[in-house]
Design an enzyme around this catalytic site. Structure first.
Site, mmCIF file in Angstrom:
data_model
loop_
_atom_site.group_PDB
_atom_site.id
_atom_site.type_symbol
_atom_site.label_atom_id
_atom_site.label_comp_id
_atom_site.label_asym_id
_atom_site.label_seq_id
_atom_site.Cartn_x
_atom_site.Cartn_y
_atom_site.Cartn_z
ATOM 1 N N MET A 30 0.893 -1.066 -0.038
ATOM 2 C CA MET A 30 0.040 -0.112 -0.107
ATOM 3 C C MET A 30 1.086 1.185 -0.039
ATOM 4 O O MET A 30 0.442 2.360 0.419
ATOM 5 C CB MET A 30 -0.938 0.006 1.060
ATOM 6 N N ASN A 32 4.126 3.793 0.847
ATOM 7 C CA ASN A 32 4.882 4.308 1.809
ATOM 8 C C ASN A 32 5.943 3.377 2.459
ATOM 9 O O ASN A 32 6.124 2.850 3.406
ATOM 10 C CB ASN A 32 3.787 4.666 3.134
ATOM 11 N N LEU A 33 6.857 2.972 1.405
ATOM 12 C CA LEU A 33 7.540 1.972 1.575
ATOM 13 C C LEU A 33 8.910 2.371 2.522
ATOM 14 O O LEU A 33 9.229 3.268 2.758
ATOM 15 C CB LEU A 33 8.453 1.632 0.303
ATOM 16 N N HIS A 34 9.195 1.122 3.395
ATOM 17 C CA HIS A 34 10.254 1.446 4.322
ATOM 18 C C HIS A 34 11.328 0.237 4.313
ATOM 19 O O HIS A 34 10.795 -0.880 3.033
ATOM 20 C CB HIS A 34 9.553 1.490 5.732
ATOM 21 N N GLY A 36 11.226 -2.667 5.475
ATOM 22 C CA GLY A 36 10.455 -3.833 5.497
ATOM 23 C C GLY A 36 10.157 -4.041 4.271
ATOM 24 O O GLY A 36 10.255 -5.308 3.948
ATOM 25 N N HIS A 37 9.606 -3.546 3.447
ATOM 26 C CA HIS A 37 9.135 -3.586 2.172
ATOM 27 C C HIS A 37 10.329 -3.961 1.076
ATOM 28 O O HIS A 37 9.883 -4.825 0.458
ATOM 29 C CB HIS A 37 8.370 -2.544 1.577
ATOM 30 N N ASP A 152 2.285 -9.398 9.020
ATOM 31 C CA ASP A 152 0.856 -9.347 9.113
ATOM 32 C C ASP A 152 0.622 -10.955 8.976
ATOM 33 O O ASP A 152 0.479 -11.656 7.989
ATOM 34 C CB ASP A 152 0.107 -8.545 7.682
ATOM 35 N N SER A 188 4.220 1.091 8.333
ATOM 36 C CA SER A 188 3.939 2.347 7.939
ATOM 37 C C SER A 188 3.054 3.125 8.800
ATOM 38 O O SER A 188 3.262 4.380 8.955
ATOM 39 C CB SER A 188 3.065 2.372 6.521
HETATM 40 O O1 PAF Z 1 -0.423 -5.758 3.380
HETATM 41 C C1 PAF Z 1 -0.605 -4.808 2.841
HETATM 42 O O2 PAF Z 1 -0.203 -3.715 2.691
HETATM 43 C C2 PAF Z 1 -2.073 -5.203 2.199
HETATM 44 O O3 PAF Z 1 -2.769 -5.629 3.015
HETATM 45 C C3 PAF Z 1 -1.922 -5.770 0.736
HETATM 46 C C4 PAF Z 1 -1.676 -6.977 0.845
HETATM 47 C C5 PAF Z 1 -1.130 -4.976 -0.195
HETATM 48 C C6 PAF Z 1 -3.252 -5.885 0.058
HETATM 49 O O4 PAF Z 1 -3.869 -4.434 0.130
#
Ligand code: PAF
Length: 288
Positions: A30, A32-34, A36-37, A152, A188
């Site tokens: 979604m 707002n990359l950090h 972790g992404h 998550d 985020s």
């Molecule tokens: O974890 C997230 O950022 C969101 O839930 C995802 C998997 C991109 C789905 O919108």
């Protein structure tokens, strides 16, 4: 890196990559990359030849009282980070591109029971929104692999079940939770924390580590250990949605003979909802 908000353009680019026999990777985000992404991106990079990052703040997974409108949107800096990381394509659709007929009568994917309990109890409709958008992204991109974060934990379990039950050929991979020096899981939403709460926030991880250690040492009854963890979080100012020990992967209530467990927590600090989890193994039978 190409950037597009169009499903059609993305599909055309993906076709070119497939014609060159490239393996496609997807990292849904979604934005707002950090860091972790970025660690998930490096897994996608290792496992594929052409990797797509999607940035879409999916309204279907936010409840009416949640932070959809205020969710941090930082497309320009995200785009720069992705390009520097070597991403092949950034797919950043508008809500209209993803839901041209609106969301009210849109088909939705109802996830299996693994979506009930834990966050499923506190965020009504959330996992249905996640499952629906992930199924759409899997259909749009048709990736060979897709990478999600272990932070998550329940979401990851929902997505693994979705891929299995709906016969997606995509391999679902996961990346470990990255943490700040004091242990706070990168998210985020950490940016919402008031400065005074930022230090307290690290107690969430300390609490789940202590619970895992005490259970491993066969200290006493799991229920008592968890209750005392909850009390100490509340004493520090957290408002706890849940703090639970479950079987790892299945998320079922653990039985005496479960060996692989996970402690999961969701708690508010001020208006900010934080989640975290820790997997651990036990040797002796559990006192449950
Ligand atoms: O974890 C997230 O950022 C969101 O839930 C995802 C998997 C991109 C789905 O919108």
């Amino acid at each position: 890196m190409i950037t597009t908000d169009s499903i059609q353009t993305l599909r055309a680019e993906l076709q070119k990559a497939r014609d060159q026999k490239k393996r496609i990777g997807l990292v849904p985000t979604m934005g707002n990359l950090h860091a972790g992404h970025l660690s998930l991106l490096s897994i996608a990079q290792r496992e594929s030849d052409y990797w797509v990052t999607s940035i879409f703040v999916n309204p279907m997974q936010f409840g009416p009282q949640e932070d959809f409108l205020n969710y941090p949107r930082t497309l320009e800096s995200d785009q720069k980070a992705l390009s520097e990381a070597g991403c092949s394509a950034l797919f950043a659709p508008t809500v209209n591109e993803m839901y041209p007929e609106g969301m009210i009568n849109h088909c939705s994917v109802v996830p299996a029971d693994i979506a009930c309990g834990l966050c499923g109890d506190y965020r009504q409709g959330h996992f249905e929104g996640v499952a629906t958008v992930v199924a759409k992204l899997f259909n749009i991109v048709q990736p060979d692999v897709a990478v999600f974060g272990q932070k998550d934990y329940q979401q990851l379990a929902v997505i693994r079940t979705l891929a299995r039950d709906l016969n997606f050929t995509t391999r679902v991979l996961s990346g470990p939770t990255l943490r700040a020096q004091d242990g706070l899981a990168l998210s985020s939403r950490n940016g919402y924390l008031a400065p005074a709460d930022r230090e307290t926030a690290a107690q969430l991880y300390r609490c789940i580590c202590q619970i895992a250690d005490r259970i491993k040492q066969d200290d006493c009854d799991v229920h008592k250990i968890v209750e005392s963890g909850k009390e100490s979080l509340e004493h520090s100012g957290f408002c706890v949605d849940y703090l639970e020990v479950r079987s790892a992967n299945s998320l079922a209530t653990p039985s005496r003979h479960d060996k692989s467990l996970v402690v999961l927590v969701a708690a508010y600090l001020g208006a900010t909802r934080l989640i975290d989890n820790l997997e651990f193994d036990v040797i002796a039978p559990l006192s449950v």
